[in-house]
Design a protein around this motif. Structure first.
Motif, PDB file in Angstrom:
ATOM      1  N   ILE A 193     -22.264   7.104  13.858  1.00 25.61           N
ATOM      2  CA  ILE A 193     -21.601   6.328  12.736  1.00 25.61           C
ATOM      3  C   ILE A 193     -21.485   4.779  12.796  1.00 25.61           C
ATOM      4  N   THR A 210     -26.073   8.819   7.528  1.00 21.88           N
ATOM      5  CA  THR A 210     -25.042   9.973   6.799  1.00 21.88           C
ATOM      6  C   THR A 210     -26.256  11.052   6.807  1.00 21.88           C
ATOM      7  N   ARG A 251     -24.529  14.814  10.592  1.00 23.88           N
ATOM      8  CA  ARG A 251     -23.998  16.104  10.703  1.00 23.88           C
ATOM      9  C   ARG A 251     -24.496  16.675  11.972  1.00 23.88           C
ATOM     10  N   LYS A 261     -18.264  15.784  10.874  1.00 24.38           N
ATOM     11  CA  LYS A 261     -18.246  16.554   9.882  1.00 24.38           C
ATOM     12  C   LYS A 261     -18.020  15.585   8.563  1.00 24.38           C
ATOM     13  N   TYR A 262     -19.102  15.104   8.176  1.00 26.83           N
ATOM     14  CA  TYR A 262     -18.890  14.310   6.693  1.00 26.83           C
ATOM     15  C   TYR A 262     -19.838  14.517   5.844  1.00 26.83           C
ATOM     16  N   ASP A 263     -19.284  14.761   4.813  1.00 29.18           N
ATOM     17  CA  ASP A 263     -20.384  15.152   3.705  1.00 29.18           C
ATOM     18  C   ASP A 263     -19.490  14.585   2.266  1.00 29.18           C
ATOM     19  N   ASN A 294     -16.000  15.135   1.231  1.00 25.60           N
ATOM     20  CA  ASN A 294     -14.924  13.832   1.739  1.00 25.60           C
ATOM     21  C   ASN A 294     -14.394  12.956   0.328  1.00 25.60           C
ATOM     22  N   GLU A 313     -24.426  12.532  -2.388  1.00 29.25           N
ATOM     23  CA  GLU A 313     -24.810  13.186  -1.156  1.00 29.25           C
ATOM     24  C   GLU A 313     -26.371  13.694  -1.450  1.00 29.25           C
TER      25      GLU A 313
END
Ligand code: SF4
Ligand code: SF4
Lengths: 139, 372
Positions: free
Chosen positions: B218, B223, B228, B233-235, B239, B310
């Motif tokens: 982070i 990204t 991940r 858990k970031y998409d 998000n 993304e």
């Protein structure tokens, strides 16, 4: 000791499993194509070289030299020399495409108000000199 | 016989240039490695070999003219870039894209994501010495490219999306072909896994190598699959949903440790999820127009907008500033590869040279995207 044997066994089988996949394909036909001997049939929409649509019967094109395509081209690869005939109608005196600069994006084709342009199926575009990269679109 | 190692022999640190012509740097990346024997003490990426000045080019092109250039930022996942760019300009213009166009966009973009992950999977395995997976994976990619060619007319730089929609509707027979492909792909991904996932050599080369903690990821601004893989858990599709993703069901795979193996696993799972998305989108595909009403000469009102999508390598974002003319005043491009690459220095410290190749492969950079 048992743990170790199990580990070795697992490792070896993991390699064999991969091998099995390879061997399976060993007996199936080839997926590649012997390129220069055989050739693809390109889909209808394939974007090759920009050309003027020439009517087969009359041998004429529909370009009215409005310069819309020239202005739309993001890489400035088209050039049109505007001429007017006796009825004050515009027509292209010269119409050239610099292939070395073309991105094959098709924006020129979309912009033409008379739908005079199209992209053909040519894709073997290597030439020996820089000069040959500039093509005239007029017949 | 046992040799005594003489400890008092002085060894100097030395520098090694990895790249810019090295085959496993995936393009023209130069890594300046400081080494002690074979142990990496420091690795400094040297960028800029593929700098084409995209952001500057944008200032002298109209909004629609810049679209073919967007393809060339990340040429492996061109459609995902286009999606991000179109979203930004549409936000600026305030147009709503017809539902059918959005569905088509998602279908082709997800196909492109699979193709892009395949381009990562093959060479990544090859970097570790496994040549077979490359050949099998590219067979599937060929099918995707054929499909995308039938839709857009090109195989790599598609220039298919337009501001306000897409260029052409799906050709006849495409839906059936795409459906059949999704069905065909799933067992093939299992096959990829058989080849590598539990392979003893592969495990040794990847498990526990190049660990990136979630927090560090982070902080570096990582990204995409790299983030991940570290368990975050970031998409963006979930998000801060865009397009029609909220209407589609899919999971976000995450890793646990953040090592090379986790990143590998996340990408493979993402391919499965993409296939799932495509199947649903094909099912739901509404009829209707494929272009919104957009003026021929696009002149957005003065203002700014940020559109993001993304991509297969992380967040691809476009920050567009308009002053009311045909040309953007400023266009800033934010790419995933660039931020992900910045984490490399930390990842490879203390590893051996051969592991640098593995870690770099697992980050999956495209130099066109790093340098713009
Ligand atoms: S295809 Fe694109 S780059 Fe080529 S001439 Fe037409 S507008 Fe210009
Ligand atoms: S846009 Fe069409 S009509 Fe106008 S100059 Fe180009 S080819 Fe000719």
């Amino acid at each position: 000791m048992i743990k170790f044997t199990v580990k070795v066994f697992k490792r070896v089988t993991s390699l064999l499993e991969g091998m099995a996949v390879t061997i399976k394909y060993f007996f199936s036909g080839p997926v590649t194509m012997q390129y220069p001997d055989k050739k693809w049939t390109l889909p209808e929409r394939a974007r090759g070289v920009v050309t003027l649509i020439i009517d087969k019967e009359t041998g004429k094109h529909r370009c009215i030299a409005c310069l819309a395509c020239v202005r739309t081209c993001p890489n400035f690869s088209l050039a049109v020399e505007v001429k007017t005939d006796e009825n004050k109608k515009r027509y292209p005196g010269k119409f050239t495409l610099e292939l070395g600069k073309c991105m094959f994006c098709g924006l020129c084709v979309d912009s033409c108000p008379t739908k005079a342009l199209m992209m053909n199926n040519e894709y073997e575009l290597a030439v020996y000199t820089r000069k040959e990269l500039t093509r005239s679109l007029l017949p | 016989m046992k040799y005594e190692i003489e400890k008092d022999i002085m060894t100097d640190n030395y520098y090694l240039n990895m790249g810019p012509q090295h085959p496993s740097t995936h393009g023209v990346l130069r890594l300046v490695l400081r080494l002690d024997g074979e142990t990496v003490l420091d690795a400094v990426p040297d960028l800029g070999y593929l700098h084409r000045g995209m952001e500057k080019i944008a200032e002298s092109r109209t909004y629609s003219q810049f679209l073919p250039f967007v393809d060339r930022i990340d040429y492996i996942a061109a459609l995902l870039n286009e999606h991000g760019y179109c979203l930004a300009v549409e936000k600026l213009l305030g147009v709503t894209v017809p539902a059918r166009a959005e569905y088509i966009r998602v279908i082709v973009a997800e196909l492109n994501r699979i193709a892009s992950h395949i381009v990562w999977y093959g060479p990544f395995a090859m970097d570790l010495g496994a040549i077979t997976p490359f050949l099998y994976a590219f067979r599937e990619r060929e099918m995707i490219l054929d499909m995308l060619e039938s839709v857009s007319g090109q195989r790599l730089t598609f220039a298919y999306m337009r501001i306000g929609g897409v260029r052409q509707d799906l050709p006849e027979g495409f839906i059936e072909k795409a459906r059949a492909f999704c069905k065909y792909l799933k067992p093939k991904i299992d096959e990829y896994e058989t080849l590598l996932t539990e392979n003893a050599i592969f495990l040794k080369r990847t498990k526990g190598v190049g660990i990136l903690s979630g927090e560090a990821a982070i902080n570096y601004g990582c990204t995409g699959p790299v983030l991940r893989g570290s368990g975050v858990k970031y998409d963006i599709r979930k998000n801060s949903p865009y397009s029609v993703y909220p209407e589609l069901e899919f999971d976000i795979p995450t890793g646990t440790v953040g090592d090379t193996w986790d990143r590998y696993k996340v990408r493979l799972e993402e391919m499965r999820q993409s296939a799932r998305i495509i199947e649903q989108a094909l099912e739901k595909l509404p009829s209707g127009p494929i272009m919104a009403e957009v003026p021929k000469i696009i002149k957005p009102a003065p203002g700014e907008a940020y559109g993001r999508a993304e991509s297969s390598r992380g967040e691809i974002g476009f920050f567009v500033v308009s002053d009311g003319t045909q040309y953007p005043v400023r266009l800033k491009i934010r790419t995933g590869s660039f931020s992900n690459l910045s984490a490399l220095r930390d990842l490879v410290k203390g590893l051996k040279i051969a592991d640098v190749v593995a870690v770099l492969g697992s980050i999956d950079i495209v130099l066109g995207e790093v340098d713009r």
